[in-house]
Design a protein around this motif. Structure first.
Motif: not given
Ligand code: PMT
Length: 424
Positions: A179-181, A188-192
């Motif tokens: 997810x992004x966050x 902050x970004x894609x990778x969560x």
């Protein structure tokens, strides 16, 4: 749908009786217990694995946890052992059996889920490395592998990681997320990693039998809104949750889904074609246009039985006079579809506040549908959980209290059985 408000005492006596009937009825469980290996690798998102484990076990899955050495720096094997009730697999060399922990464990599993899956572990999977127990059992597996990546956004975007992910997809590995966050590092970004609840839902969806592959299913959901004037209207408390859950379950079981939805605050089920409508007349039009092309029609919507004969185009001004509104009946969408010359397999719903069995059977006959799903309005409307009673030619069957998605999955399995048995 019409509102009936019986007295409190009558209602509780009715609920007690209803529960007794439901308890007496033997509900056949058709959800298989799935055996999962939950592999945890060394990332900060490892803390979410504890909640994921709990949710998977709540769904009736048997979970064996396996952790890399790095993972145990983020969450302890003791925690995971306490939650799973089983010793955690951590090392190839601790095996008290035949020294083949990687083979034995992977053979006993229906699927392996790696959550979180670090960039390093994804690289190992992509290249077939097997230098610890978890990577060895992934390489030795017969069963499907699902990974939930979790890493810093730069690591995710790195060409090497993207190459590795592409390789995993080409190898048939299912990639859930990321997810992004906001990330643990503050960036902050894609990778969560996906939240545990989402992962648990995706994993359960993965195990759903694909009973409706190639089938078109048309579903109505939510309330309708009948305008009185420019700002007021008549509606009901349907949230759309039951209908959206049915749409989600149909998608998971391989159907192509069109969802005709009254006004709700819900996120659209991913993969469904959603047609937003407001009034019963609009819902009727949307269904009429699509009913001939569908294999199965499921009416979950709480459609207003009446609309205002002549809604005001402007706001009606307040006065001291009594205001009388003339109501005219709305078309019955379900009855219309069931009466088509070559109708799809039709399923109706009935929310009743009393005499569920009697009224539901009556509705099944009047609307001429093979399956009518009954529920108690006071338990069903707006809530996350529900209890369903399925009325068909063979009698009735209770689906005991559960969240609406679980019930919808069981309902769709029941529909598949009836649909297969029906003359198509
Ligand atoms: O949305 P939720 O908050 O999750 O609540 C779910 C629910 C309680 C609304 C749902 O489970 C449910 O029971 N829906 C049917 C509500 C109802 O009682 O409908 P009804 O008795 O008015 O109609 C019976 C059937 O005919 C339903 O399938 C309905 O969609 C259909 N119908 C009714 C009237 C009409 N004009 N056209 C129809 O197609």
């Amino acid at each position: 749908m019409s509102a009936i408000i019986p007295s409190q005492a009558r209602m509780s006596a009715f609920l007690v009786k209803m529960r007794a009937i439901m308890e007496q009825t033997q509900a056949k469980r058709i959800v298989p217990v799935n055996r999962i290996i939950l592999g945890i690798t060394g990332g900060i998102a490892a803390y979410k694995a504890a909640e994921l484990l709990r949710l998977l076990m709540k769904q009736g899955m048997e979970v064996q946890v396996a952790m890399t050495e790095a993972a145990s720096h983020f969450i302890t094997p003791t925690t995971m052992q306490g939650l799973s009730g089983k010793p955690v697999l951590t090392s190839q060399w601790d095996d008290a059996g035949n020294g083949m922990a990687h083979i034995n464990s992977s053979r006993a599993a229906d699927a392996i889920i790696i959550a979180p899956a670090t960039a390093d572990f994804i690289a190992k999977l992509a290249h077939g490395l097997a230098d610890d127990l978890l990577s060895a059992l992934c390489l030795a597996r017969h069963c499907p592998l699902l990974v939930a990546p979790a890493m810093n956004r730069e690591m995710w975007q790195n060409a090497a990681t993207q190459r590795n992910i592409a390789q995993l997809l080409a190898d048939g590995v299912r990639v859930l997320g990321p997810a992004c966050g906001v990330q643990a590092c503050g960036e902050e970004g894609m990778g969560r990693m996906l939240e545990a609840e989402q992962l648990a839902q995706d994993i359960a969806a993965f195990f759903q039998p694909k009973l409706f592959s190639g089938k078109q299913i048309l579903i109505t959901a939510g309330p309708t809104y009948e305008a009185i004037d420019a700002v007021r209207g008549i509606t009901n408390r349907s949230s759309g949750k039951m209908g959206y859950a049915v749409a989600q379950a149909a998608l998971e079981q391989g159907a192509e889904v069109t969802l005709v939805s009254g006004p709700t605050a819900l996120a659209k089920p991913q993969g469904a074609q959603v047609v937003d409508v407001t009034s019963a007349a609009q819902m009727f039009e949307a269904v009429k246009q699509r009913a001939a092309d569908c294999d199965i029609f499921i009416g979950v919507a709480a459609v207003a039985d009446y609309r205002i004969a002549q809604p005001g185009t402007q706001k009606i001004k307040k006065s001291t006079e009594t205001l009388t509104l003339e109501l005219v009946p709305n078309p019955d969408i379900l009855a219309y579809v069931a009466a088509l010359p070559n109708p799809p397999f039709c399923v109706g719903f009935a929310a009743e506040s009393e005499n569920l069995a009697k009224y539901a059977e009556q509705k099944r006959c009047v609307k001429n549908v093979p399956l009518l799903v009954g529920n108690l309005a006071q338990q069903a409307i707006g809530s996350d959980d529900n209890e369903l009673v399925l009325f068909d030619d063979s009698g009735n069957r209770v689906l005991p209290r559960a969240d609406k998605l679980t019930l919808a999955r069981l309902l769709m399995q029941h529909i598949a059985q009836l649909y297969e048995g029906a003359d198509q």
